[in-house]
Design a protein around this motif. Structure first.
Motif, PDB file in Angstrom:
ATOM      1  N   PHE A 361      43.551 -99.934  58.646  1.00 27.32           N
ATOM      2  CA  PHE A 361      42.988-100.981  57.794  1.00 27.32           C
ATOM      3  C   PHE A 361      43.049-100.496  56.352  1.00 27.32           C
ATOM      4  CE2 PHE A 361      39.607 -98.189  59.179  1.00 27.32           C
ATOM      5  CZ  PHE A 361      38.862 -97.949  58.029  1.00 27.32           C
ATOM      6  N   ALA A 362      42.684-101.366  55.414  1.00 27.75           N
ATOM      7  CA  ALA A 362      42.732-101.035  53.984  1.00 27.75           C
ATOM      8  C   ALA A 362      41.415-101.402  53.318  1.00 27.75           C
ATOM      9  CB  ALA A 362      43.884-101.771  53.306  1.00 27.75           C
ATOM     10  N   ILE A 363      40.922-100.488  52.508  1.00 30.91           N
ATOM     11  CA  ILE A 363      39.690-100.702  51.751  1.00 30.91           C
ATOM     12  C   ILE A 363      40.041-101.010  50.294  1.00 30.91           C
ATOM     13  CG2 ILE A 363      37.798 -99.375  50.670  1.00 30.91           C
ATOM     14  CD1 ILE A 363      37.220 -98.263  53.461  1.00 30.91           C
ATOM     15  N   PHE A 364      39.385-102.020  49.748  1.00 36.56           N
ATOM     16  CA  PHE A 364      39.503-102.346  48.318  1.00 36.56           C
ATOM     17  C   PHE A 364      38.107-102.215  47.700  1.00 36.56           C
ATOM     18  CE2 PHE A 364      43.277-104.281  50.008  1.00 36.56           C
ATOM     19  CZ  PHE A 364      44.216-104.205  48.981  1.00 36.56           C
ATOM     20  N   ALA A 365      37.988-101.365  46.678  1.00 30.41           N
ATOM     21  CA  ALA A 365      36.683-101.070  46.095  1.00 30.41           C
ATOM     22  C   ALA A 365      36.321-102.034  44.968  1.00 30.41           C
ATOM     23  CB  ALA A 365      36.646 -99.630  45.594  1.00 30.41           C
ATOM     24  N   GLY A 366      36.594-103.318  45.157  1.00 26.84           N
ATOM     25  CA  GLY A 366      36.182-104.339  44.198  1.00 26.84           C
ATOM     26  C   GLY A 366      37.213-104.609  43.119  1.00 26.84           C
ATOM     27  N   ASP A 367      37.019-105.737  42.421  1.00 27.78           N
ATOM     28  CA  ASP A 367      37.942-106.207  41.380  1.00 27.78           C
ATOM     29  C   ASP A 367      39.369-106.318  41.917  1.00 27.78           C
ATOM     30  OD1 ASP A 367      35.774-106.307  39.737  1.00 27.78           O
ATOM     31  OD2 ASP A 367      36.584-105.017  38.172  1.00 27.78           O
ATOM     32  N   LEU A 368      39.491-107.018  43.039  1.00 26.25           N
ATOM     33  CA  LEU A 368      40.819-107.322  43.552  1.00 26.25           C
ATOM     34  C   LEU A 368      41.555-108.222  42.570  1.00 26.25           C
ATOM     35  CD1 LEU A 368      38.834-106.757  46.049  1.00 26.25           C
ATOM     36  CD2 LEU A 368      40.547-107.933  47.413  1.00 26.25           C
ATOM     37  N   VAL A 369      40.783-109.070  41.871  1.00 25.34           N
ATOM     38  CA  VAL A 369      41.336-110.010  40.900  1.00 25.34           C
ATOM     39  C   VAL A 369      40.545-109.908  39.608  1.00 25.34           C
ATOM     40  CG1 VAL A 369      42.160-111.598  42.676  1.00 25.34           C
ATOM     41  CG2 VAL A 369      39.868-111.898  41.717  1.00 25.34           C
ATOM     42  N   SER A 370      41.027-110.575  38.575  1.00 29.51           N
ATOM     43  CA  SER A 370      40.346-110.540  37.284  1.00 29.51           C
ATOM     44  C   SER A 370      39.266-111.608  37.177  1.00 29.51           C
ATOM     45  CB  SER A 370      41.359-110.722  36.145  1.00 29.51           C
ATOM     46  OG  SER A 370      40.735-110.619  34.890  1.00 29.51           O
ATOM     47  N   MET A 371      39.559-112.800  37.684  1.00 27.32           N
ATOM     48  CA  MET A 371      38.595-113.897  37.652  1.00 27.32           C
ATOM     49  C   MET A 371      38.394-114.406  39.078  1.00 27.32           C
ATOM     50  SD  MET A 371      37.350-114.724  34.662  1.00 27.32           S
ATOM     51  CE  MET A 371      37.631-114.255  32.958  1.00 27.32           C
ATOM     52  N   GLY A 372      37.305-113.974  39.694  1.00 26.50           N
ATOM     53  CA  GLY A 372      37.092-114.260  41.101  1.00 26.50           C
ATOM     54  C   GLY A 372      36.859-115.709  41.427  1.00 26.50           C
ATOM     55  N   ASN A 373      36.556-116.537  40.429  1.00 28.70           N
ATOM     56  CA  ASN A 373      36.385-117.966  40.673  1.00 28.70           C
ATOM     57  C   ASN A 373      37.560-118.789  40.160  1.00 28.70           C
ATOM     58  OD1 ASN A 373      33.665-118.495  41.998  1.00 28.70           O
ATOM     59  ND2 ASN A 373      33.132-117.024  40.410  1.00 28.70           N
ATOM     60  N   HIS A 374      38.678-118.120  39.890  1.00 28.86           N
ATOM     61  CA  HIS A 374      39.925-118.793  39.533  1.00 28.86           C
ATOM     62  C   HIS A 374      40.889-118.665  40.708  1.00 28.86           C
ATOM     63  CE1 HIS A 374      39.438-118.599  34.853  1.00 28.86           C
ATOM     64  NE2 HIS A 374      38.470-119.267  35.450  1.00 28.86           N
ATOM     65  N   SER A 375      41.242-119.761  41.316  1.00 29.96           N
ATOM     66  CA  SER A 375      42.092-119.709  42.510  1.00 29.96           C
ATOM     67  C   SER A 375      43.478-119.161  42.210  1.00 29.96           C
ATOM     68  CB  SER A 375      42.197-121.094  43.143  1.00 29.96           C
ATOM     69  OG  SER A 375      42.770-122.017  42.245  1.00 29.96           O
ATOM     70  N   ASP A 376      43.976-119.324  40.978  1.00 31.60           N
ATOM     71  CA  ASP A 376      45.310-118.812  40.666  1.00 31.60           C
ATOM     72  C   ASP A 376      45.347-117.290  40.723  1.00 31.60           C
ATOM     73  OD1 ASP A 376      43.708-119.052  38.183  1.00 31.60           O
ATOM     74  OD2 ASP A 376      45.470-118.172  37.239  1.00 31.60           O
ATOM     75  N   ASP A 377      44.227-116.623  40.408  1.00 29.02           N
ATOM     76  CA  ASP A 377      44.178-115.167  40.537  1.00 29.02           C
ATOM     77  C   ASP A 377      44.281-114.739  41.997  1.00 29.02           C
ATOM     78  OD1 ASP A 377      44.084-114.440  37.899  1.00 29.02           O
ATOM     79  OD2 ASP A 377      42.222-113.308  38.061  1.00 29.02           O
ATOM     80  N   TRP A 378      43.554-115.433  42.874  1.00 30.44           N
ATOM     81  CA  TRP A 378      43.651-115.111  44.305  1.00 30.44           C
ATOM     82  C   TRP A 378      45.050-115.410  44.832  1.00 30.44           C
ATOM     83  CZ3 TRP A 378      40.458-111.964  46.418  1.00 30.44           C
ATOM     84  CH2 TRP A 378      39.143-111.875  45.958  1.00 30.44           C
TER      85      TRP A 378
END
Length: 587
Positions: A361-378
């Motif tokens: 598995f893979a762990i991500f320690a936060g801030d996967l994206v810059s704007m978490g409420n912007h769907s284009d970042d996801w």
């Protein structure tokens, strides 16, 4: 010597989009909404990709300009003087805010430094009475301007009086002073000629009240009728359960999944839980469906094949994964912040592929994206991760950017499903634990406590005797890399628990550099190792720290950890692009 008195009137201040926003903020928010509606009607998706500087200013009528230049910040001064507005130099090319470039303000040669950024002063002579200043900019990014007042008569006391609805304080303008009320940032360098003038402290987060240039976004990866962005996330017990999620356009509201053991022909079928997700910000993909299935009754350490389709259609997507073993050795990946530079993140993965063992598995320690409420970042992040995430379960932590720009957790929770075993006081999935083989993993949301400290203690106390090793994830560092940073929640409340209960490794991000600590031990012999890492293209400077065993900056890394419960150790490697080993140890 400058002298002043702050007459402090306590008026509540709330930020943009808050249900408790005061009248001042509401008026600015409503004005911004009106302008955004005209923007949506005036620009197409292609034009939104890069709005030229001054293009929005040209849309504003005289009344809108007047309000944006005068209603954002107000206070009163008791005598004549000179007002200095120190402006983030990175906004110079955009000539923002527009009101600062009016003839009434004069650019000076004076500069200051704060948060490793340079600010240039613009000055204006003012009379005693009300001071009215404009918005930070018509975009959220860059640092908020800094306000300094110099009285003409420095022998008499100057009174600074907040106007109702505005939160300002006065303090001496000296090295080490904090220019903003809501941040711990300090002034690193100031003009000697203004030493001991009056610093008008304000709320830097109010810059979010007016976000126009960076409000709307365009996704490069709009949804289609067929499933995409397929990825796995861990459950509490990934030896017998797994979350699988994906996306479609609105034309495909109903989807399903079937799954079987790789060497079997007997499929089980699951109808997806589907939810329409509407975006305030993405102009060319305003609504999509997010689908998810919790696959249950799996066998430990078993490979499964699964397929996804739009209901009654052909099976369009196929992949496989292996469930967690009940015990034994395993390998996992750990990433720090991706946040921005998704192409660089992909290059890091691709260039190292030949030397990377496939992880459990893979762990991500936060801030996967810059704007978490912007769907284009996801969309941009998942466009990269879907190449791996369909067979490698993810275990992320919440970073500060996951809840930007409006401090909400909604889209993060809509994009992925995670264990719901966190503290009752907190929104589900922000903190959780899961078990992989003989090891316990605890993920925390370091943005706020919300009952996590007691929950962490209870969880570690309850699970300690039933696992061989414990690992934890938290975005903010207990031992920071970047100069001047300190997070009391993590360092004062969680660190003692991690070390008391013998947590092996704490995986962190946030500082956009690499730092591995010397093992820290409050009352256990082995000690806890703290690592900060980054996986994108954004880097911060790094200070020298006595607690650092190894550190560097300007290099993105993948951490590969192999856990062996038989000898109570884990082997650790950090690799950079092309599989170059930049750190390694055994603990």
């Amino acid at each position: 010597m400058y002298r002043y008195i702050l007459i402090l009137l306590l008026f509540p201040l709330s930020f943009a989009l808050s249900q408790d926003a005061n009248d001042v903020d509401v008026r600015i928010i409503e004005l911004s909404k009106d302008i955004r509606e005209r923007m949506r009607a005036s620009f197409n998706a292609q034009e939104f990709r890069k709005l030229p500087a001054q293009s929005i200013e040209k849309m504003l009528n005289d009344e809108e300009k007047r309000r944006l230049a005068n209603e954002y910040l107000q206070f009163e001064v008791s005598q004549d003087g000179t007002l200095y507005i120190f402006h983030d130099n990175r906004l110079l090319d955009e000539r923002e805010p527009f009101w600062l470039f009016e003839p009434s303000f004069e650019r000076t040669e004076l500069t200051l430094e704060a948060y490793q950024k340079t600010f240039t002063a613009y000055k204006q002579d003012v009379s005693a009475g009300r001071i009215s200043l404009g918005v930070h900019a018509l975009r959220t990014y860059r640092e908020h301007y800094i306000v300094v007042f110099v009285a003409d008569d420095d022998t008499s006391t100057t009174q600074i009086v907040p106007v109702e609805g505005y939160d300002v304080r006065a303090t001496p303008f000296i090295l080490g002073a904090q220019p903003w009320l809501d941040r711990s940032v300090k002034l690193d360098n100031i003009p000697e000629t203004l030493n001991n003038a009056t610093l008008i402290q304000l709320q830097s987060q109010r810059r979010k009240l007016v976000s126009l240039y960076d409000y709307f976004n365009v996704t490069e990866y709009p949804a289609k009728s067929s499933p995409d962005q397929v990825f796995l996330t861990v459950t509490e017990s990934p030896s017998t359960e797994m979350y699988i999620q994906w996306r479609t356009s609105l034309s495909s509201p109903n989807t399903e999944l079937r799954i079987k053991e790789v060497n079997s022909e007997a499929y089980r079928y699951f109808k997806a839980n589907s939810k329409q997700i509407d975006s305030l910000y993405t102009v060319n993909d305003k609504s999509v469906f997010r689908h998810s299935v919790k696959v249950t009754d799996l066998k430990p350490n078993t490979q499964y094949q699964y397929q996804i389709r739009v209901s009654q259609g052909n099976w369009e997507y196929e992949n496989s994964f292996t469930t967690a073993p009940e015990s034994g050795a395993f390998t996992f990946w750990y990433f720090g912040d991706v946040q921005e530079g998704f192409d660089d993140f992909e290059d890091l993965l691709l260039s190292s592929q030949a030397t990377l063992p496939k992880p459990a598995f893979a762990i991500f320690a936060g801030d996967l994206v810059s704007m978490g409420n912007h769907s284009d970042d996801w969309d941009a992040f998942l466009n990269v991760w879907q190449k791996y995430g369909g067979s490698i379960p993810m275990a992320p932590a919440v970073g500060n950017h996951e809840i930007l720009p409006n401090k909400r957790f909604d889209l993060y929770a809509d994009v992925m499903r995670l264990p719901e075993n966190g503290p009752q006081q907190q929104q589900a999935e922000r903190a959780y634990w899961f078990k992989w083989a003989d090891s316990l993993f605890v993920s925390l949301d370091s943005n706020s406590d919300d009952g996590q400290t007691q929950w962490l203690e209870n969880t570690l106390l309850e699970k300690r005797e039933h696992v061989s090793q414990i690992f934890s994830i938290a975005h903010h560092g207990a031992f920071t890399s970047r100069p001047g940073r300190y997070y009391s929640l993590v360092s004062e409340k969680w660190r003692p628990l991690w070390e008391h209960f013998g947590v092996e490794l704490v995986m962190q991000g946030h500082d956009h550099a690499y730092l591995r600590s010397i093992p820290q031990a409050l009352d256990n012999d082995k000690g806890t190792v703290y690592v900060i890492a980054t996986a994108g293209s954004k880097f911060y400077p790094q200070a020298k720290h006595a607690y650092a065993a190894h550190s560097f900056t300007d290099i993105a890394t993948i951490q590969i950890i192999t856990v062996d419960p038989n000898d109570d150790t884990f082997k650790y490697r950090a690799i950079s692009k092309n599989g170059i080993v930049v750190d390694a140890f055994t603990h």
